[in-house]
Design a protein around this motif. Structure first.
Motif, PDB file in Angstrom:
ATOM      1  N   ALA A   1       4.485   5.769  -5.365  1.00 12.99           N
ATOM      2  CA  ALA A   1       4.995   5.627  -6.859  1.00 12.99           C
ATOM      3  C   ALA A   1       4.280   6.783  -7.388  1.00 12.99           C
ATOM      4  CB  ALA A   1       4.634   4.552  -7.551  1.00 12.99           C
ATOM      5  N   HIS A   2       3.201   7.397  -6.962  1.00 15.37           N
ATOM      6  CA  HIS A   2       2.595   8.441  -7.677  1.00 15.37           C
ATOM      7  C   HIS A   2       3.412   9.872  -7.047  1.00 15.37           C
ATOM      8  CE1 HIS A   2      -0.511  10.971  -9.035  1.00 15.37           C
ATOM      9  NE2 HIS A   2      -0.765  11.662  -7.751  1.00 15.37           N
TER      10      HIS A   2
ATOM     11  N   HIS B   1      11.590  12.229  -3.529  1.00 18.23           N
ATOM     12  CA  HIS B   1      12.379  11.238  -4.547  1.00 18.23           C
ATOM     13  C   HIS B   1      13.761  11.271  -4.092  1.00 18.23           C
ATOM     14  CE1 HIS B   1      12.978   9.353  -9.085  1.00 18.23           C
ATOM     15  NE2 HIS B   1      13.298   8.588  -8.213  1.00 18.23           N
TER      16      HIS B   1
ATOM     17  N   ALA C   1       0.820  -1.148  -0.056  1.00 14.11           N
ATOM     18  CA  ALA C   1      -0.128  -0.035  -0.151  1.00 14.11           C
ATOM     19  C   ALA C   1       0.902   1.329   0.162  1.00 14.11           C
ATOM     20  CB  ALA C   1      -0.996  -0.010   0.953  1.00 14.11           C
TER      21      ALA C   1
ATOM     22  N   ARG D   1      15.195   8.023  -2.133  1.00 17.42           N
ATOM     23  CA  ARG D   1      16.398   7.623  -2.925  1.00 17.42           C
ATOM     24  C   ARG D   1      17.573   7.235  -1.802  1.00 17.42           C
ATOM     25  NH1 ARG D   1      17.616   6.950  -7.848  1.00 17.42           N
ATOM     26  NH2 ARG D   1      16.196   8.684  -8.669  1.00 17.42           N
TER      27      ARG D   1
ATOM     28  N   ILE E   1      15.711   3.634  -0.894  1.00 17.00           N
ATOM     29  CA  ILE E   1      16.049   2.773  -1.962  1.00 17.00           C
ATOM     30  C   ILE E   1      17.481   2.411  -1.957  1.00 17.00           C
ATOM     31  CG2 ILE E   1      16.109   2.648  -4.505  1.00 17.00           C
ATOM     32  CD1 ILE E   1      13.705   4.758  -4.438  1.00 17.00           C
TER      33      ILE E   1
ATOM     34  N   ARG F   1       2.553   1.794  -3.553  1.00 18.64           N
ATOM     35  CA  ARG F   1       1.671   2.253  -4.515  1.00 18.64           C
ATOM     36  C   ARG F   1       1.459   3.941  -4.425  1.00 18.64           C
ATOM     37  NH1 ARG F   1      -1.256  -2.156  -3.532  1.00 18.64           N
ATOM     38  NH2 ARG F   1      -2.666  -1.352  -2.149  1.00 18.64           N
TER      39      ARG F   1
ATOM     40  N   HIS G   1       6.734  10.796  -8.313  1.00 14.83           N
ATOM     41  CA  HIS G   1       6.768  11.293  -9.618  1.00 14.83           C
ATOM     42  C   HIS G   1       6.573  12.869  -9.707  1.00 14.83           C
ATOM     43  CE1 HIS G   1       5.509  11.565 -13.748  1.00 14.83           C
ATOM     44  NE2 HIS G   1       4.303  11.868 -13.604  1.00 14.83           N
TER      45      HIS G   1
ATOM     46  N   ILE H   1       9.441  -4.990  -7.394  1.00 10.91           N
ATOM     47  CA  ILE H   1       8.637  -3.724  -7.494  1.00 10.91           C
ATOM     48  C   ILE H   1       7.558  -4.289  -8.196  1.00 10.91           C
ATOM     49  CG2 ILE H   1       8.202  -1.719  -8.127  1.00 10.91           C
ATOM     50  CD1 ILE H   1      11.178  -0.813  -7.276  1.00 10.91           C
ATOM     51  N   GLY H   2       7.602  -5.066  -9.253  1.00  6.39           N
ATOM     52  CA  GLY H   2       6.496  -5.441 -10.266  1.00  6.39           C
ATOM     53  C   GLY H   2       5.549  -6.552  -9.368  1.00  6.39           C
TER      54      GLY H   2
ATOM     55  N   PRO I   1      -1.967  -6.807  -6.550  1.00 10.44           N
ATOM     56  CA  PRO I   1      -3.167  -6.402  -6.158  1.00 10.44           C
ATOM     57  C   PRO I   1      -3.649  -5.769  -7.489  1.00 10.44           C
ATOM     58  CG  PRO I   1      -1.386  -5.024  -4.973  1.00 10.44           C
ATOM     59  CD  PRO I   1      -0.736  -6.090  -5.746  1.00 10.44           C
ATOM     60  N   LEU I   2      -3.164  -4.927  -8.229  1.00 14.85           N
ATOM     61  CA  LEU I   2      -3.641  -4.384  -9.308  1.00 14.85           C
ATOM     62  C   LEU I   2      -4.193  -5.338 -10.167  1.00 14.85           C
ATOM     63  CD1 LEU I   2      -3.956  -1.531 -10.920  1.00 14.85           C
ATOM     64  CD2 LEU I   2      -1.691  -2.248 -11.979  1.00 14.85           C
TER      65      LEU I   2
ATOM     66  N   ILE J   1       3.629  -4.315  -7.019  1.00 15.28           N
ATOM     67  CA  ILE J   1       2.558  -3.468  -7.634  1.00 15.28           C
ATOM     68  C   ILE J   1       1.403  -4.443  -8.118  1.00 15.28           C
ATOM     69  CG2 ILE J   1       2.275  -1.641  -9.417  1.00 15.28           C
ATOM     70  CD1 ILE J   1       3.719  -0.443  -7.313  1.00 15.28           C
ATOM     71  N   ALA J   2       1.828  -5.320  -9.081  1.00 21.23           N
ATOM     72  CA  ALA J   2       1.125  -6.071 -10.104  1.00 21.23           C
ATOM     73  C   ALA J   2      -0.031  -6.975  -9.304  1.00 21.23           C
ATOM     74  CB  ALA J   2       1.853  -6.639 -11.175  1.00 21.23           C
TER      75      ALA J   2
END
Lengths: 190, 190
Positions: free
Chosen positions: A104-105, A114, A98, A118, A122, A101, A108, A157-158, A164-165, A161-162
């Motif tokens: 990530a927005h 960021h 959660a 980082r 990260i 997600r 941006h 990361i995929g 739940p999406l 994110i993917a």
């Protein structure tokens, strides 16, 4: 040092409140006023201790990570991964997904967030993961020039994110374990 | 049919404006008022044609996809992937990555958008990708029980999200091609 004015317990309490708020309302709606109200502290204290909202959020995320990956060393890549998964419970992974997600927005559109993420989250995480992978290279489990070595963070990361999406399912230990077996380890030639 | 009142050209113009706005301001700030103003149409028309903002956004995204994956059939999985990459330019991929980042967050908090995206964009795309993969299975290139077959969307979403997040680099054809070679094809045993 400014930071030494808070006890570690108080600092930890503050970080927990920041992450709760982040999951409830998201990054953009998380204000220093809301953090101050929730934690019964003054905005002046928050700014003195952390300087800015992006840095406070990044430090809270960093403090939230339970054990450093680099402390894990079982003697095999598969063992290290199992150990890593064993130290994380399913509920925690769902909460992490959660946060990821939501961020990530926000990342941006917020260069300062960021940068803070980082430096504080990260890069240390990637260094920890990289140590685990480099030990596998030194043991001869993974070829040193395998191009997938630098792409493991992308694969993970995929997964977060993917799941739940696309599948409408939470990220849990069983899924991540199957993902390592089906995707990460084969790409590394293990 | 209500939808037949707009010409295909006018519909396409509207969808382009919706996607431009989505990249500029994000999903939450994209209002039907802003779409009406940008496209010189009335809000009544927008609601009559599309019913709701989530459906309008999902249809605009769907219309934006240039060629269907399932029309590609070169005779090998590697060939199909090269053909797919050849049909997408670098600028388009960077725009797609921006949309994906913005939407990963919005989907989390908008069940109606999630449903519309799933029906109009995610499932058709996944079916197209699945056809390409199933042909590779029928040709004997990939084992029918390879567990990575169901995880290719996860790997690709990871590439699109992590490349800018971790490496601060845009997603382009060279990166995606290297990612297929290093991650997707090895996990499929190709």
């Amino acid at each position: 040092m400014a930071r030494s004015r808070l006890t570690p317990e108080r600092e930890s309490e503050l970080y927990t409140a920041v992450l709760d708020l982040l999951r409830e309302v998201g990054y953009d709606a998380l204000t220093m006023d809301a953090v101050a109200a929730r934690t019964h502290s003054s905005k002046a204290t928050l700014y003195r201790q952390w300087g800015s909202k992006p840095e406070l959020v990044a430090r809270a995320l960093r403090a939230n990570k339970p054990a450093s990956l680099s402390e894990i060393d079982t003697g095999s890549l598969r063992g290290d991964i199992e150990e890593m998964l064993a130290h994380t419970d399913d509920c925690q992974m769902d909460k992490d997904a959660a946060l990821m997600r939501g961020l990530a927005h926000a990342v941006h559109t917020n260069p300062e967030l960021h940068r803070a993420l980082r430096e504080l989250l990260i890069e240390p995480e990637m260094n920890g993961l990289d140590e685990v992978l480099q030990r596998a290279v030194r043991r001869g489990e993974v070829a040193a020039d395998n191009p997938a070595l630098k792409l493991v963070p992308h694969m993970l990361i995929g997964a977060f994110i993917a799941r739940p999406l696309i599948e409408d399912q939470p990220v849990d230990r069983a899924f991540l374990s199957a993902y390592f077996d089906a995707v990460v380890l084969p790409s590394l030639g293990v």
